[in-house]
Design a protein around this motif. Structure first.
Motif: not given
Length: 235
Positions: A47, A124, A127-128, A130, A146
């Motif tokens: 990712r 996206e 944006r995901s 947090d 991440s």
């Protein structure tokens, strides 16, 4: 072949005796950008690797410096009609008390070479997260799944960019870059220089516009343009 030739050129230049010329950041090859786009939408890849490929494309199309990410606040970025818009609240040439307190970024939905969806798909992923923060780019987690809420420094950016280039492969799965020192040829400044160099090949584009895009000092854009055109002619 062109990539290997460019890297060998650098090797010859650094090994030459005599005076040391002013170094200009090599622009990013279009082939890299095509692969970056494909990487962003490839769900089989880690990712963060996809996120960083997206970030590099944004830097190239936006003619951004590495340090610009420190003023690129995620809460002030959004996708509007397929185009990505953001605000730089502080940079080397903007901020409180300066002539330009804020700078606006617009990466148009037509800014792509092969994959039109790279901008929306990559945004996206970002944006995901947090992760409230007043900078954009952090350092990756160990598993590359991440990002940690730790501001990336220039050395971190260099390491991430080199790792990204080393991960690139050809259609048959073999490494794109075969020379071990090849990733060191391209620097973080190259993203900012690329768009200006390409635009300079279009006679109808005003030189003043080029300086505004990269926020160059007077005549600096022309210096980069001449350097890059000479380099590609020699290759």
């Amino acid at each position: 072949l062109l990539l290997d030739s460019a890297v060998r050129e650098l090797q010859l230049a650094t090994g030459a005796s005599g005076t040391t010329p002013t170094k200009k950041a090599p622009q990013i090859p279009l082939s890299f950008m095509i692969i970056f786009e494909a990487l962003v939408i490839d769900t089989s890849k880690p990712r963060f690797l996809r996120m960083y490929a997206w970030f590099r494309l944004v830097r190239i199309w936006g003619a951004l410096r590495f340090d610009d990410h420190r003023g690129l606040v995620p809460d002030r970025a959004r996708l509007v009609g397929g185009s990505w818009r953001a605000t730089l609240v502080r940079t080397k040439t903007s901020g409180v008390g300066r002539k330009r307190e804020e700078l606006y970024i617009h990466i148009d939905k037509e800014a792509y070479l092969n994959c039109a969806s790279w901008s929306a798909v990559g945004w996206e992923l970002w944006r995901s997260l947090d992760m409230p923060r007043d900078f954009f780019l952090g350092v990756p987690t160990r598993d590359l799944d991440s990002m940690r809420n730790i501001e990336a420094k220039y050395a971190d950016g260099q390491a991430m960019s080199r790792a990204l280039l080393l991960s690139l492969t050809r259609a048959d799965g073999s490494p794109l870059l075969t020379l071990p020192f090849a990733p060191h040829f391209w620097t973080e400044q190259g993203d900012r220089a690329s768009l200006v160099s390409w635009a300079a090949c279009v006679p109808s584009i005003n030189a003043q516009w080029l300086e505004d895009v990269g926020r160059w000092s007077s005549n600096m854009s022309a210096t980069y343009i001449r350097t890059h055109l000479f380099r590609h002619a020699s290759i």
